[in-house]
Write a protein that holds these residues in place. Structure first.
Motif, short mmCIF file in Angstrom:
data_model
loop_
_atom_site.label_atom_id
_atom_site.label_comp_id
_atom_site.label_asym_id
_atom_site.label_seq_id
_atom_site.Cartn_x
_atom_site.Cartn_y
_atom_site.Cartn_z
N PHE A 23 7.03 26.93 65.85
CA PHE A 23 6.52 28.15 65.22
C PHE A 23 6.46 29.31 66.22
O PHE A 23 6.67 30.45 65.87
N ARG A 27 9.06 33.41 67.69
CA ARG A 27 8.25 34.63 67.78
C ARG A 27 8.42 35.25 69.17
O ARG A 27 8.54 36.47 69.29
N ARG A 119 14.94 40.81 63.51
CA ARG A 119 14.85 40.41 62.09
C ARG A 119 15.46 39.03 61.89
O ARG A 119 14.94 38.20 61.15
N ARG A 122 13.03 36.54 63.11
CA ARG A 122 11.93 36.42 62.16
C ARG A 122 12.32 35.53 60.98
O ARG A 122 11.52 34.72 60.51
N MET A 123 13.54 35.71 60.51
CA MET A 123 14.00 34.89 59.39
C MET A 123 14.12 33.42 59.82
O MET A 123 13.71 32.51 59.09
N ASN A 125 12.43 32.00 62.00
CA ASN A 125 11.09 31.51 62.24
C ASN A 125 10.51 30.83 60.99
O ASN A 125 9.54 30.08 61.08
N GLU A 126 11.10 31.08 59.83
CA GLU A 126 10.62 30.47 58.59
C GLU A 126 11.20 29.08 58.37
O GLU A 126 10.69 28.30 57.56
N VAL A 127 12.26 28.74 59.07
CA VAL A 127 12.92 27.43 58.90
C VAL A 127 11.95 26.27 59.13
O VAL A 127 11.85 25.38 58.28
N THR A 129 8.78 26.16 58.85
CA THR A 129 7.76 26.14 57.80
C THR A 129 8.30 25.48 56.54
O THR A 129 7.64 24.62 55.94
N LEU A 130 9.50 25.86 56.14
CA LEU A 130 10.11 25.26 54.95
C LEU A 130 10.33 23.75 55.14
O LEU A 130 10.06 22.95 54.24
#
Length: 143
Positions: A23, A27, A119, A122-123, A125-127, A129-130
């Motif tokens: 995570f 960032r 950007r 940032r995108m 960074n969601e991997v 989490t999913l």
């Protein structure tokens, strides 16, 4: 004392440490690419943080996660006739790929050759989490 429960506890601890790094590292990449022009003196600090996070926490946690996860499988803790372990295994493989993608990005940033934007990081960074959602739901719900 049940050895399986100890292995399971160590697996969960390892996963938490690994996920924390997954995570946080992207960032740091965002700060790295978005501040490299404005505050170039910050880059050596970010590079040290990125390297230490990856080598000191994330990679050992990745190895421990795999070792304890495989130990649980070896101890007979998984029913492979259902779908959930296959879904979890696929998500863990993607999470492992993401870890090595991050390692490659850290090296590219340190060498000044990364083309990913803030950007884009940032995108990405969601991997984790999913993937975390898929893993937790598959393990808890056991569909």
């Amino acid at each position: 004392m049940d050895p399986y429960l100890w292995v399971k506890a160590l697996h969960v601890i390892s996963v938490i440490a690994w996920m924390a790094g997954l995570f946080y590292l992207p960032r740091l990449f965002v700060y790295h690419v978005e501040r490299r022009e404005e505050v170039p003196a910050m880059l050596p600090v970010l590079e040290i943080m990125e390297r230490r996070l990856l080598r000191g926490i994330m990679t050992p946690a990745l190895v421990a996660t795999w070792v304890f996860g495989l130990a649980m499988i070896w101890m007979g803790g998984v029913d492979w006739s259902t779908a959930w372990p296959w879904v979890k295994a696929a998500a863990v493989l993607v999470m492992t790929w993401f870890h090595f993608w991050c390692a490659g990005q850290r090296k590219a940033l340190a060498e000044g050759r990364s083309a990913v934007t803030g950007r884009g990081y940032r995108m990405m960074n969601e991997v984790p989490t999913l993937l975390l959602i898929v893993i937790v739901v598959s393990v808890i719900v056991k569909f």
